[in-house]
Design a protein around this motif. Structure first.
Motif, PDB file in Angstrom:
ATOM      1  N   ILE A 119      33.354 -25.077  -0.939  1.00  0.00           N
ATOM      2  CA  ILE A 119      33.942 -25.397  -2.233  1.00  0.00           C
ATOM      3  C   ILE A 119      34.088 -26.908  -2.355  1.00  0.00           C
ATOM      4  N   PRO A 120      33.755 -27.488  -3.501  1.00  0.00           N
ATOM      5  CA  PRO A 120      33.898 -28.941  -3.645  1.00  0.00           C
ATOM      6  C   PRO A 120      35.345 -29.386  -3.465  1.00  0.00           C
ATOM      7  N   ILE A 121      35.531 -30.356  -2.604  1.00  0.00           N
ATOM      8  CA  ILE A 121      36.833 -30.991  -2.419  1.00  0.00           C
ATOM      9  C   ILE A 121      36.648 -32.469  -2.702  1.00  0.00           C
ATOM     10  N   VAL A 122      37.357 -32.950  -3.697  1.00  0.00           N
ATOM     11  CA  VAL A 122      37.211 -34.335  -4.142  1.00  0.00           C
ATOM     12  C   VAL A 122      38.542 -35.057  -3.967  1.00  0.00           C
ATOM     13  N   VAL A 123      38.516 -36.172  -3.259  1.00  0.00           N
ATOM     14  CA  VAL A 123      39.716 -36.972  -3.050  1.00  0.00           C
ATOM     15  C   VAL A 123      39.623 -38.206  -3.944  1.00  0.00           C
ATOM     16  N   THR A 124      40.696 -38.474  -4.659  1.00  0.00           N
ATOM     17  CA  THR A 124      40.696 -39.632  -5.555  1.00  0.00           C
ATOM     18  C   THR A 124      42.025 -40.356  -5.465  1.00  0.00           C
ATOM     19  N   GLY A 125      42.041 -41.581  -5.923  1.00  0.00           N
ATOM     20  CA  GLY A 125      43.250 -42.393  -5.918  1.00  0.00           C
ATOM     21  C   GLY A 125      43.144 -43.464  -6.984  1.00  0.00           C
ATOM     22  N   ALA A 126      43.885 -44.532  -6.808  1.00  0.00           N
ATOM     23  CA  ALA A 126      43.869 -45.605  -7.803  1.00  0.00           C
ATOM     24  C   ALA A 126      44.280 -46.917  -7.150  1.00  0.00           C
ATOM     25  N   GLN A 127      43.859 -47.994  -7.751  1.00  0.00           N
ATOM     26  CA  GLN A 127      44.244 -49.324  -7.326  1.00  0.00           C
ATOM     27  C   GLN A 127      45.442 -49.847  -8.115  1.00  0.00           C
ATOM     28  N   ARG A 128      45.687 -49.235  -9.263  1.00  0.00           N
ATOM     29  CA  ARG A 128      46.835 -49.617 -10.083  1.00  0.00           C
ATOM     30  C   ARG A 128      47.686 -48.383 -10.350  1.00  0.00           C
ATOM     31  N   PRO A 129      49.002 -48.561 -10.464  1.00  0.00           N
ATOM     32  CA  PRO A 129      49.884 -47.412 -10.625  1.00  0.00           C
ATOM     33  C   PRO A 129      49.684 -46.701 -11.961  1.00  0.00           C
ATOM     34  N   PHE A 130      50.238 -45.515 -12.051  1.00  0.00           N
ATOM     35  CA  PHE A 130      50.100 -44.676 -13.237  1.00  0.00           C
ATOM     36  C   PHE A 130      50.559 -45.394 -14.499  1.00  0.00           C
ATOM     37  N   THR A 131      51.576 -46.237 -14.383  1.00  0.00           N
ATOM     38  CA  THR A 131      52.162 -46.926 -15.538  1.00  0.00           C
ATOM     39  C   THR A 131      51.539 -48.290 -15.799  1.00  0.00           C
ATOM     40  N   GLY A 132      50.610 -48.732 -14.950  1.00  0.00           N
ATOM     41  CA  GLY A 132      50.076 -50.081 -15.058  1.00  0.00           C
ATOM     42  C   GLY A 132      49.131 -50.259 -16.239  1.00  0.00           C
ATOM     43  N   LEU A 133      49.130 -51.450 -16.795  1.00  0.00           N
ATOM     44  CA  LEU A 133      48.192 -51.795 -17.854  1.00  0.00           C
ATOM     45  C   LEU A 133      46.764 -51.679 -17.324  1.00  0.00           C
ATOM     46  N   SER A 134      45.909 -50.984 -18.076  1.00  0.00           N
ATOM     47  CA  SER A 134      44.520 -50.748 -17.655  1.00  0.00           C
ATOM     48  C   SER A 134      44.440 -50.043 -16.301  1.00  0.00           C
ATOM     49  N   THR A 135      45.343 -49.114 -16.060  1.00  0.00           N
ATOM     50  CA  THR A 135      45.287 -48.378 -14.799  1.00  0.00           C
ATOM     51  C   THR A 135      43.961 -47.642 -14.677  1.00  0.00           C
ATOM     52  N   ASP A 136      43.445 -47.609 -13.465  1.00  0.00           N
ATOM     53  CA  ASP A 136      42.217 -46.869 -13.206  1.00  0.00           C
ATOM     54  C   ASP A 136      42.504 -45.418 -12.849  1.00  0.00           C
ATOM     55  N   GLY A 137      43.770 -45.100 -12.593  1.00  0.00           N
ATOM     56  CA  GLY A 137      44.124 -43.782 -12.111  1.00  0.00           C
ATOM     57  C   GLY A 137      43.822 -42.656 -13.079  1.00  0.00           C
ATOM     58  N   HIS A 138      44.075 -42.877 -14.367  1.00  0.00           N
ATOM     59  CA  HIS A 138      43.858 -41.815 -15.349  1.00  0.00           C
ATOM     60  C   HIS A 138      42.392 -41.385 -15.380  1.00  0.00           C
ATOM     61  N   MET A 139      41.494 -42.341 -15.508  1.00  0.00           N
ATOM     62  CA  MET A 139      40.080 -42.014 -15.573  1.00  0.00           C
ATOM     63  C   MET A 139      39.566 -41.508 -14.223  1.00  0.00           C
ATOM     64  N   ASN A 140      40.082 -42.070 -13.128  1.00  0.00           N
ATOM     65  CA  ASN A 140      39.660 -41.579 -11.812  1.00  0.00           C
ATOM     66  C   ASN A 140      39.966 -40.097 -11.650  1.00  0.00           C
ATOM     67  N   LEU A 141      41.138 -39.670 -12.119  1.00  0.00           N
ATOM     68  CA  LEU A 141      41.497 -38.261 -11.989  1.00  0.00           C
ATOM     69  C   LEU A 141      40.625 -37.386 -12.880  1.00  0.00           C
ATOM     70  N   VAL A 142      40.367 -37.832 -14.101  1.00  0.00           N
ATOM     71  CA  VAL A 142      39.488 -37.065 -14.996  1.00  0.00           C
ATOM     72  C   VAL A 142      38.094 -36.929 -14.390  1.00  0.00           C
ATOM     73  N   LYS A 143      37.557 -38.037 -13.868  1.00  0.00           N
ATOM     74  CA  LYS A 143      36.221 -37.989 -13.282  1.00  0.00           C
ATOM     75  C   LYS A 143      36.207 -37.117 -12.027  1.00  0.00           C
ATOM     76  N   ALA A 144      37.257 -37.184 -11.219  1.00  0.00           N
ATOM     77  CA  ALA A 144      37.322 -36.375 -10.012  1.00  0.00           C
ATOM     78  C   ALA A 144      37.347 -34.885 -10.349  1.00  0.00           C
ATOM     79  N   VAL A 145      38.089 -34.518 -11.381  1.00  0.00           N
ATOM     80  CA  VAL A 145      38.141 -33.118 -11.803  1.00  0.00           C
ATOM     81  C   VAL A 145      36.772 -32.663 -12.293  1.00  0.00           C
ATOM     82  N   ARG A 146      36.092 -33.503 -13.034  1.00  0.00           N
ATOM     83  CA  ARG A 146      34.754 -33.147 -13.508  1.00  0.00           C
ATOM     84  C   ARG A 146      33.792 -32.946 -12.344  1.00  0.00           C
ATOM     85  N   VAL A 147      33.857 -33.834 -11.350  1.00  0.00           N
ATOM     86  CA  VAL A 147      32.976 -33.715 -10.188  1.00  0.00           C
ATOM     87  C   VAL A 147      33.309 -32.452  -9.397  1.00  0.00           C
TER      88      VAL A 147
END
Length: 334
Positions: free
Chosen positions: A117-145
């Motif tokens: 089963i696909p297991i995808v690990v993701t994280g972020a360099q900026r916090p959830f509340t940070g301006l231009s956080t990468d976390g939101h898109m990283n999680l969406v992309k990880a779920v898609r993968v």
């Protein structure tokens, strides 16, 4: 029936779930005093996830990844097993994780989860509340993968910054840049673009499910430590590790896998005491070569594994065998 893939999101904490004092607090947010979001809060905070999958948020833990260790990996193995039993129609699993030890957790899971089963690990360099956080898109992309059928059978994957990487190959290369996770020797497996998931290749070093390490429930692993070679290194750390009960030592040696003379003597003595020694490289790229003088003394080679991943593999290998040839064969295959 939504027609969307069913993907579980296990939250373990880290930057991706952290909250700063304000949008510009993207560096010292760990001192903000605000709680780390759990999986339910993380998923609820990104409504766009509903467009790409039927997401099952899984409450698990909320810690910085600097605190992650063997017991946390065991808890993840148990959680994954429980999820697969409760949801036999699950298409994939995403684990949100701090970036400090993300690559080690991903590699451990790639070697131990008894499923394709696909297991995808993701994280972020900026916090959830940070301006231009990468976390939101990283999680969406990880779920898609994780929900994509082509992701099956590749071992654990790491998805950040639109890139899909193999757990064995990827490493964190920068403290703060968005493109920090890279696979120096071989590059990405594919990309998670806005319109599609595209794979360019499959990883060669993926253990068949039947050959993966069965360590679920093991309370204490064999102790394996890492010595870092520096100019003038005297090998004192090797003796300290032995005194602490090390059963294996990984040398983060000078490229292409050489230590100082004093370290070499200390490591040879460690082997005489029954400790397994594996040579990796502090260069973080390229293979360590089985030089004749080191091979004759019984040192093993990590191939192109980073020291931290060589440690993970040696811990697992020592649960199966103490034979040096057999352990080298494991490193050659994994």
């Amino acid at each position: 029936m939504s027609g969307l893939p069913k993907v579980a999101v296990i939250g373990t904490g880290g930057t991706i779930a952290s909250q700063g004092l304000d949008p510009l607090d993207v560096q010292d947010y760990a001192s903000s005093g605000r709680p780390i979001l759990n999986a339910e809060e993380l998923v609820a905070g990104i409504p766009a996830l509903k467009q790409v999958a039927e997401v099952i948020p899984v409450l698990h833990s909320a810690i910085p990844s600097t605190a992650v260790g063997w017991s946390d990996w065991q808890a993840l193995l148990a959680r994954i097993a429980a999820l697969r039993a409760a949801h036999p129609d699950l298409d994939g699993i995403v684990i949100t994780h701090g970036t400090a030890t993300l690559e080690e957790t991903a590699y451990f899971l790639s070697l131990t989860v008894p499923s394709d089963i696909p297991i995808v690990v993701t994280g972020a360099q900026r916090p959830f509340t940070g301006l231009s956080t990468d976390g939101h898109m990283n999680l969406v992309k990880a779920v898609r993968v994780a929900g994509h059928p082509d992701s099956r059978g590749m071992g654990a994957l790491v998805v950040l910054n639109d890139e899909i990487q193999a757990a064995r190959e990827v490493t964190k290369t920068s403290t703060g840049r968005m493109q920090t996770f890279r696979s120096p020797d071989v590059g990405v497996l594919g990309h998670a673009d806005a319109d599609r998931i595209t794979y360019w290749r499959r990883p060669m070093r993926v253990l068949p499910v039947a050959d993966r390490f069965d360590v679920a429930g093991m309370a204490t692993p064999p102790r394996v430590d890492v010595i870092y070679s520096v100019a003038g290194g005297d090998g004192v750390a090797v003796k300290a590790f032995l005194g602490a009960g090390a059963q294996g030592i990984v040398a983060a040696a000078f490229a292409p896998g050489f230590t100082t003379p004093a370290e070499r003597v200390a490591l040879a003595e460690a082997m005489e005491a029954g400790c397994t020694v594996v040579l990796s490289s502090r260069a973080m790229s390229g293979r360590t070569f089985p030089a004749k003088r080191y091979r004759a003394e019984g040192f093993l080679n990590a191939d192109n594994l980073t020291p931290q991943k060589a440690r993970v593999l040696l811990m697992l290998a020592l649960t199966r065998t103490r034979n040096r040839d057999a352990i080298q064969a494991i490193f050659d295959a994994c």
